[in-house]
Design a protein around this motif. Structure first.
Motif: not given
Length: 171
Positions: A24, A47, A50-51, A54, A145, A147, A162-164
């Motif tokens: 990742y 963020r 959020a990571l 995720a 954002d 990933m 993708s986005r996160y």
């Protein structure tokens, strides 16, 4: 008995060759200011959380980052959640050597390793390319954002973007 052993050996060989490292790649979260080594802003802290969310089910066993605070702070919630230490990879010999050192560390890991790499807008695409994902697009300074998920196998790398977290707005 010989057939059973042969079947078991072939099954093990097939399973081993199908294994892939999962990597990742993210850029550090939003920084508090434009100083040389800033901490994360409030949005950056969100963020980083959020990571961690995720990646909650991915179980990274290795986390690499640059030695700068913003990358280590971005990785910190994920590292804490998974009880993993963030390993800083220095810039002492320049960005190219930094990218090469990270790629070398990843390649030295077991075939089934799960890795998180937190870098910078100018290093994340280079790291992806160094790991064999030639399609890695350059990253604008305003993008936080993205990933990139790579699956590294003997035959090369397969990637997906993708986005996160909260979407970032880039012109």
């Amino acid at each position: 008995m010989k057939r059973l052993l042969l079947a078991a050996a072939l099954s093990l060989l097939t399973a081993t060759s199908a294994m892939a490292q999962t990597v990742y790649l993210v850029r550090h979260a939003e920084k508090a200011d434009a100083s040389a080594d800033p901490v994360l802003s409030e949005a950056g802290q969100a963020r980083a959380g959020a990571l961690s969310t995720a990646l909650a089910e991915t179980h990274p066993g290795h986390i690499f980052a640059s030695p700068l605070q913003r990358t280590r702070l971005t990785a910190a919630p994920t590292a804490t959640f998974h009880s993993v230490t963030v390993e800083p990879i220095g810039f002492d010999a320049g960005a190219a050597a930094h990218v090469a050192a990270i790629a070398e560390r990843v390649r030295a890991l077991p075939d089934d390793a799960v890795v998180l790499i937190v870098g910078h807008s100018n290093t994340v695409p280079l790291i992806a390319r160094a790991l064999g994902y030639a399609e890695a697009a350059d990253m604008p300074e305003c993008e936080y954002d993205r990933m990139t998920v790579l699956h590294l196998m003997e035959g090369g790398a397969h990637g997906q973007v993708s986005r996160y977290g909260a979407p970032t707005n880039c012109p």
